[in-house]
Design a protein around this motif. Structure first.
Motif, PDB file in Angstrom:
ATOM      1  N   LYS A  56       0.836  -1.202   0.000  1.00 43.55           N
ATOM      2  CA  LYS A  56       0.000   0.000   0.000  1.00 43.55           C
ATOM      3  C   LYS A  56       0.879   1.263   0.000  1.00 43.55           C
ATOM      4  N   GLU A  57       1.909   1.249   0.795  1.00 49.87           N
ATOM      5  CA  GLU A  57       2.843   2.379   0.841  1.00 49.87           C
ATOM      6  C   GLU A  57       3.542   2.548  -0.517  1.00 49.87           C
ATOM      7  N   PHE A  58       3.836   1.440  -1.135  1.00 53.07           N
ATOM      8  CA  PHE A  58       4.449   1.478  -2.474  1.00 53.07           C
ATOM      9  C   PHE A  58       3.523   2.198  -3.469  1.00 53.07           C
ATOM     10  N   TYR A  59       2.237   1.867  -3.452  1.00 51.06           N
ATOM     11  CA  TYR A  59       1.285   2.540  -4.351  1.00 51.06           C
ATOM     12  C   TYR A  59       1.165   4.025  -4.012  1.00 51.06           C
ATOM     13  N   ARG A  60       1.217   4.346  -2.714  1.00 49.38           N
ATOM     14  CA  ARG A  60       1.126   5.761  -2.327  1.00 49.38           C
ATOM     15  C   ARG A  60       2.303   6.550  -2.911  1.00 49.38           C
ATOM     16  N   LEU A  61       3.503   6.007  -2.749  1.00 46.43           N
ATOM     17  CA  LEU A  61       4.686   6.686  -3.280  1.00 46.43           C
ATOM     18  C   LEU A  61       4.581   6.844  -4.794  1.00 46.43           C
ATOM     19  N   HIS A  63       1.823   6.868  -6.756  1.00 48.33           N
ATOM     20  CA  HIS A  63       0.749   7.739  -7.238  1.00 48.33           C
ATOM     21  C   HIS A  63       1.001   9.209  -6.906  1.00 48.33           C
ATOM     22  N   THR A  64       1.745   9.471  -5.845  1.00 49.10           N
ATOM     23  CA  THR A  64       1.970  10.872  -5.488  1.00 49.10           C
ATOM     24  C   THR A  64       3.153  11.465  -6.248  1.00 49.10           C
ATOM     25  N   PHE A 174      -3.880   9.612  -5.490  1.00 46.45           N
ATOM     26  CA  PHE A 174      -3.580  10.677  -6.456  1.00 46.45           C
ATOM     27  C   PHE A 174      -3.936  12.060  -5.908  1.00 46.45           C
ATOM     28  N   GLN A 175      -4.776  12.100  -4.885  1.00 51.06           N
ATOM     29  CA  GLN A 175      -5.133  13.408  -4.308  1.00 51.06           C
ATOM     30  C   GLN A 175      -3.902  14.182  -3.861  1.00 51.06           C
ATOM     31  N   ALA A 176      -2.845  13.476  -3.532  1.00 55.53           N
ATOM     32  CA  ALA A 176      -1.624  14.157  -3.073  1.00 55.53           C
ATOM     33  C   ALA A 176      -0.593  14.315  -4.200  1.00 55.53           C
ATOM     34  N   ASN A 177      -1.017  14.044  -5.441  1.00 53.74           N
ATOM     35  CA  ASN A 177      -0.119  14.250  -6.591  1.00 53.74           C
ATOM     36  C   ASN A 177      -0.298  15.696  -7.073  1.00 53.74           C
TER      37      ASN A 177
END
Ligand code: FE2
Ligand code: FE2
Length: 295
Positions: A56-61, A63-64, A174-177
């Motif tokens: 999950k952390e991997f996807y966060r990094l 997508h942002t 993506f909200q934080a991209n």
């Protein structure tokens, strides 16, 4: 063995993303995990609840940080192919130096995944270029050996420069991209024209796009589509972004879909005999590639 992989985190190794894909897209009607037949397709219905925190952390990094600017920088850095000169088999051995084999029960070296994929394609009687695409498809992961973080090498790919598709796994990140708040990039079409064709679309940076540029002068078009878009699950599995595609893209994506099942479902504990297989594959490589190419 080099352990760049682990240092870059958050995944324990690159295969963790591919294992996650098999949870998201289990083979129809077949238990996901051959070691644990209890884990059938049904048990993975609640994918998000079960996803590993590292994944999950991997996807966060991912997508942002996959922004238009980031992708432009990486394209500039790598598309000139001025990092190394080597042959295809040499690249496979180079990629293998990446593997963290701390868990030999589940983590086969990359070269074995490549051979298991290509051997399954070969067994099904597909053309030689298709077999070769299977053999090569993950060679772009050598980006990790040049200190690229995992989130810029693997992970589902998607177009940048336009609105993200809600079908992308954990799309809420993506909200934080920063591109989401940039009016140039946040509309449905963003910087693109309707039906412009994927060749005119910048995909998030990773091992697919890089390998496409390495191989584009050597392989037939369907093979290039397989290499370039095999991680684009939002399109080949979810059917998103049709408005950026041409009919020709759609026709070529039938090949990408045909390839995907070999990528996801051929990992096994039966280890390919690398020494025995090598002569066949050296011949096959020689049909399409010179002894050394630019990377
Ligand atoms: Fe891949
Ligand atoms: Fe793969």
């Amino acid at each position: 063995m080099i352990d760049n992989n682990k240092a870059a985190g958050p995944l324990d190794d690159l295969d963790e993303w591919e294992d996650d894909l098999k949870k998201r897209y289990p083979k129809p009607g077949v238990p996901f995990n051959p070691i644990d037949p209890e884990k059938t397709e049904d048990k993975f219905r609640d994918y998000k609840a079960e996803v590993r925190p590292t994944v999950k952390e991997f996807y966060r990094l991912n997508h942002t940080q996959q922004t238009v600017d980031f992708v432009r920088r990486k394209r500039q850095e790598y598309i000139g192919l001025n990092h190394r000169r080597m042959g295809i088999w040499e690249a496979m051995e180079y990629l293998n130096t990446l593997v963290d084999d701390s868990d030999p029960d589940t983590n086969l070296p990359q070269i074995e995944h490549l051979l298991q994929t290509s051997e399954a394609i070969r067994r099904d009687g597909h053309p030689r270029w298709f077999i070769l695409a299977g053999l090569m498809h993950d060679l772009g992961k050598i980006l990790c050996l040049w200190d690229e973080p995992q989130w810029a090498v693997v992970g589902d790919t998607f177009p940048v420069g336009c609105a993200y598709s809600p079908t992308i796994v954990f799309s809420e990140f993506f909200q934080a991209n920063p591109d989401v708040n940039d009016s140039r990039y946040s509309t449905k079409l963003g910087i693109y024209q309707e039906g412009c064709g994927l060749d005119n679309v910048m995909m998030s940076w990773g091992h697919d796009e890089y390998l496409y540029h390495v191989t584009k002068n050597y392989l037939p078009e369907p093979a290039l589509y397989m290499l370039r878009y095999h991680s684009c699950y939002p399109i080949h599995r979810e059917g998103a972004y049709q408005y950026l595609m041409t009919d020709h893209d759609r026709e070529m994506f039938e090949w990408v879909k045909a390839f995907n099942k070999y990528d996801l479902y051929t990992k096994s504990h039966e280890r390919p005999d690398i020494t025995k297989l090598r002569p066949f594959y050296e011949d096959l490589i020689g049909e399409f590639f010179p002894a050394k190419i630019d990377w």
